[in-house]
Write a protein that holds these residues in place. Structure first.
Motif, PDB file in Angstrom:
ATOM      1  N   GLY A  12     -26.968   5.493 -25.636  1.00  0.00           N
ATOM      2  CA  GLY A  12     -27.705   4.926 -26.751  1.00  0.00           C
ATOM      3  C   GLY A  12     -27.938   3.435 -26.627  1.00  0.00           C
ATOM      4  O   GLY A  12     -28.437   2.815 -27.532  1.00  0.00           O
ATOM      5  N   SER A  13     -27.558   2.874 -25.492  1.00  0.00           N
ATOM      6  CA  SER A  13     -27.912   1.473 -25.307  1.00  0.00           C
ATOM      7  C   SER A  13     -28.295   1.269 -23.848  1.00  0.00           C
ATOM      8  O   SER A  13     -28.034   2.108 -23.008  1.00  0.00           O
ATOM      9  CB  SER A  13     -26.749   0.562 -25.685  1.00  0.00           C
ATOM     10  OG  SER A  13     -25.721   0.670 -24.733  1.00  0.00           O
ATOM     11  N   SER A  14     -28.936   0.172 -23.566  1.00  0.00           N
ATOM     12  CA  SER A  14     -29.310  -0.057 -22.176  1.00  0.00           C
ATOM     13  C   SER A  14     -29.151  -1.526 -21.845  1.00  0.00           C
ATOM     14  O   SER A  14     -29.154  -2.380 -22.720  1.00  0.00           O
ATOM     15  CB  SER A  14     -30.749   0.384 -21.936  1.00  0.00           C
ATOM     16  OG  SER A  14     -31.635  -0.541 -22.490  1.00  0.00           O
ATOM     17  N   ILE A  15     -29.017  -1.798 -20.553  1.00  0.00           N
ATOM     18  CA  ILE A  15     -28.880  -3.179 -20.106  1.00  0.00           C
ATOM     19  C   ILE A  15     -30.271  -3.723 -19.820  1.00  0.00           C
ATOM     20  O   ILE A  15     -31.022  -3.130 -19.058  1.00  0.00           O
ATOM     21  CB  ILE A  15     -28.023  -3.253 -18.820  1.00  0.00           C
ATOM     22  CG1 ILE A  15     -26.634  -2.667 -19.054  1.00  0.00           C
ATOM     23  CG2 ILE A  15     -27.948  -4.688 -18.329  1.00  0.00           C
ATOM     24  CD1 ILE A  15     -25.718  -3.510 -19.870  1.00  0.00           C
ATOM     25  N   GLU A  16     -30.605  -4.804 -20.447  1.00  0.00           N
ATOM     26  CA  GLU A  16     -31.896  -5.409 -20.166  1.00  0.00           C
ATOM     27  C   GLU A  16     -31.714  -6.866 -19.775  1.00  0.00           C
ATOM     28  O   GLU A  16     -30.714  -7.480 -20.111  1.00  0.00           O
ATOM     29  CB  GLU A  16     -32.818  -5.293 -21.383  1.00  0.00           C
ATOM     30  CG  GLU A  16     -33.351  -3.879 -21.512  1.00  0.00           C
ATOM     31  CD  GLU A  16     -34.193  -3.656 -22.756  1.00  0.00           C
ATOM     32  OE1 GLU A  16     -34.667  -4.649 -23.334  1.00  0.00           O
ATOM     33  OE2 GLU A  16     -34.357  -2.491 -23.124  1.00  0.00           O
ATOM     34  N   VAL A 176     -28.794  -3.775 -25.031  1.00  0.00           N
ATOM     35  CA  VAL A 176     -29.679  -3.566 -26.170  1.00  0.00           C
ATOM     36  C   VAL A 176     -29.384  -2.207 -26.781  1.00  0.00           C
ATOM     37  O   VAL A 176     -29.402  -1.179 -26.099  1.00  0.00           O
ATOM     38  CB  VAL A 176     -31.161  -3.655 -25.742  1.00  0.00           C
ATOM     39  CG1 VAL A 176     -32.069  -3.381 -26.925  1.00  0.00           C
ATOM     40  CG2 VAL A 176     -31.452  -5.023 -25.160  1.00  0.00           C
ATOM     41  N   GLU A 177     -29.078  -2.231 -28.053  1.00  0.00           N
ATOM     42  CA  GLU A 177     -28.779  -1.005 -28.783  1.00  0.00           C
ATOM     43  C   GLU A 177     -30.051  -0.186 -28.963  1.00  0.00           C
ATOM     44  O   GLU A 177     -31.029  -0.673 -29.519  1.00  0.00           O
ATOM     45  CB  GLU A 177     -28.196  -1.390 -30.143  1.00  0.00           C
ATOM     46  CG  GLU A 177     -27.786  -0.246 -31.010  1.00  0.00           C
ATOM     47  CD  GLU A 177     -26.684   0.598 -30.396  1.00  0.00           C
ATOM     48  OE1 GLU A 177     -26.932   1.792 -30.188  1.00  0.00           O
ATOM     49  OE2 GLU A 177     -25.579   0.055 -30.134  1.00  0.00           O
ATOM     50  N   LYS A 178     -30.040   1.062 -28.473  1.00  0.00           N
ATOM     51  CA  LYS A 178     -31.240   1.893 -28.584  1.00  0.00           C
ATOM     52  C   LYS A 178     -31.179   2.835 -29.788  1.00  0.00           C
ATOM     53  O   LYS A 178     -32.201   3.358 -30.216  1.00  0.00           O
ATOM     54  CB  LYS A 178     -31.436   2.709 -27.299  1.00  0.00           C
ATOM     55  CG  LYS A 178     -31.848   1.865 -26.103  1.00  0.00           C
ATOM     56  CD  LYS A 178     -33.267   1.337 -26.256  1.00  0.00           C
ATOM     57  CE  LYS A 178     -33.617   0.391 -25.137  1.00  0.00           C
ATOM     58  NZ  LYS A 178     -34.883  -0.311 -25.367  1.00  0.00           N
ATOM     59  N   GLN A 179     -29.974   3.094 -30.281  1.00  0.00           N
ATOM     60  CA  GLN A 179     -29.887   3.951 -31.465  1.00  0.00           C
ATOM     61  C   GLN A 179     -30.581   3.262 -32.634  1.00  0.00           C
ATOM     62  O   GLN A 179     -30.420   2.063 -32.824  1.00  0.00           O
ATOM     63  CB  GLN A 179     -28.420   4.174 -31.846  1.00  0.00           C
ATOM     64  CG  GLN A 179     -27.693   5.065 -30.889  1.00  0.00           C
ATOM     65  CD  GLN A 179     -26.300   5.386 -31.373  1.00  0.00           C
ATOM     66  OE1 GLN A 179     -25.925   5.043 -32.490  1.00  0.00           O
ATOM     67  NE2 GLN A 179     -25.550   6.038 -30.533  1.00  0.00           N
TER      68      GLN A 179
END
Ligand SMILES: [Zn+2]
Length: 386
Positions: A12-16, A176-179
């Motif tokens: 639910g999150s990714s590294i950007e 970055v939180e994707k949820q």
């Protein structure tokens, strides 16, 4: 330095990667001779690339590295920076079909510098060491503090007039939180920027009228002096300054909107910002009245969105674009077509819903946003009952 191993990504999150370029003014009279040599060498490499029609790093290195060191007196790392820089310039020139035939002329002094090897920066003492020369950093952005944990990457040493600048690229990896925790819609209009969710709507008046005012002043002068305004330098400059003012007003406003939107998103607990996809908006512009068309161009919708996106990314928020279709003429309650019922208000003849035009747009954008998110596969587990 921030340590953010790629594998630490939670579901639910990714590294950007956040990238910024910091412009700093430096004191650097001692850099003139070496910069001049670099520019001569770069022109030489460019000409060589043109004659040999190659951009292979290896070929260029084999053919020119020693020569750049001996003939132009560049130190080993700077010689490499120089041919890399020339290759980049050559590529962008040869890949641009419009510029074919006009070979790039390098008027401005601009040097590519590799971190650690060609330059280092000390933010505590505000000094830098560039190509062996100690320089003072005499001008920098007031918010420099917020970039102190960024990694220093390549830089450009630039001369403008008699002033020297170091434009440093800095990077940081962020999670970055994707949820979806909350949505906020942003509707950009000529008169207002309207933002909010289904519970709260905020309106920010635009500065378009100020921009139009300056543009008109410029046009009035142009009209009064007919064809002569181009020849009279004083009048030419006054006209130009009005047009620049008009543009600056909007650009300054666009920047601020980016900041405000992020502030409001945080206040409303939203980590997703919903914007209208404007790709087709300007296509029918030819049929519009000149006044309206001017306002449309001046407003620079896309620029406003870019600043929203930029600020959002800086603060770890997400931005999604949704189809603009019907966003301001469809009833947010029942989907029926809305009719104008007064100054900037719409009414639904089916369910009786009535509200302000911009509020309707935000409601619909907000709805579109949650719709497109909830149908995305990874969202189904997160919000099951949408
Ligand atoms: Zn309705």
């Amino acid at each position: 330095m921030l340590q953010a191993p790629e594998r630490a990504t939670r579901e639910g999150s990714s590294i950007e990667e956040k990238i910024v370029t910091i412009k700093m003014k430096i004191s650097s009279s001692a850099l003139e001779p070496i910069a001049e040599k670099y520019m001569q060498a770069k022109r030489f490499v460019l000409q060589w690339l043109y004659e040999h029609k190659t951009t292979s790093l290896k070929e260029v290195h084999n053919a020119l590295y020693e020569l750049l060191r001996e003939k132009f007196g560049l130190k080993s790392k700077l010689a490499q920076d120089c041919y890399r820089d020339a290759i980049a310039t050559y590529k962008s020139w040869s890949e641009n079909p419009k510029k074919k035939g006009r070979f790039p002329i390098l008027r401005n002094v601009s040097l590519w510098l590799t971190p650690k090897l060609s330059y280092t920066i000390d933010f505590n003492t505000m000094t830098a060491k560039i190509l062996g020369e100690e320089v003072k950093i005499i001008g920098y952005p007031h918010n420099l503090d917020q970039y102190k944990d960024y990694q220093v990457k390549e830089a450009r040493l630039v001369k403008r007039g008699d002033d020297w600048y170091l434009n440093v690229t800095m990077k940081k990896k962020v999670q970055v939180e994707k949820q979806v925790k909350g949505l906020m819609a942003v509707d950009i209009n000529m008169d207002f920027i309207t933002l909010g969710n289904d519970k709260q709507v905020i309106e920010i008046p635009t500065r378009l009228d100020d921009a139009v005012h300056f543009k008109k002043l410029g046009e009035q002068l142009q009209k009064r002096y007919q064809r002569r305004w181009r020849e009279n330098k004083r009048i030419f400059n006054r006209i130009r300054s009005f047009h620049i003012k008009a543009r600056n007003v909007i650009q300054d406003f666009a920047k601020k909107v980016g900041k405000w939107v992020v502030e409001e998103a945080k206040r409303l607990g939203a980590n997703y910002i919903v914007l209208e996809d404007l790709n087709k908006m300007i296509s029918h512009v030819k049929g519009l009245k000149k006044d309206y068309r001017d306002r449309l161009y001046l407003m620079q919708y896309r620029r406003v969105q870019e600043w929203v996106e930029w600020e959002a990314k800086k603060h770890g928020l997400n931005v999604i674009y949704v189809k603009p279709a019907y966003s301001s003429t469809t009833c947010p309650k029942c989907g029926y077509e809305l009719k104008g019922s007064g100054y900037r208000t719409f009414k639904c003849e089916k369910c009786g819903f009535e509200d302000h035009r911009d509020y309707v747009a935000v409601c619909n954008l907000y709805g579109w946003g949650s719709l497109s998110l909830s149908t995305a596969p990874y969202m189904r587990d997160v919000i099951p009952n949408r």
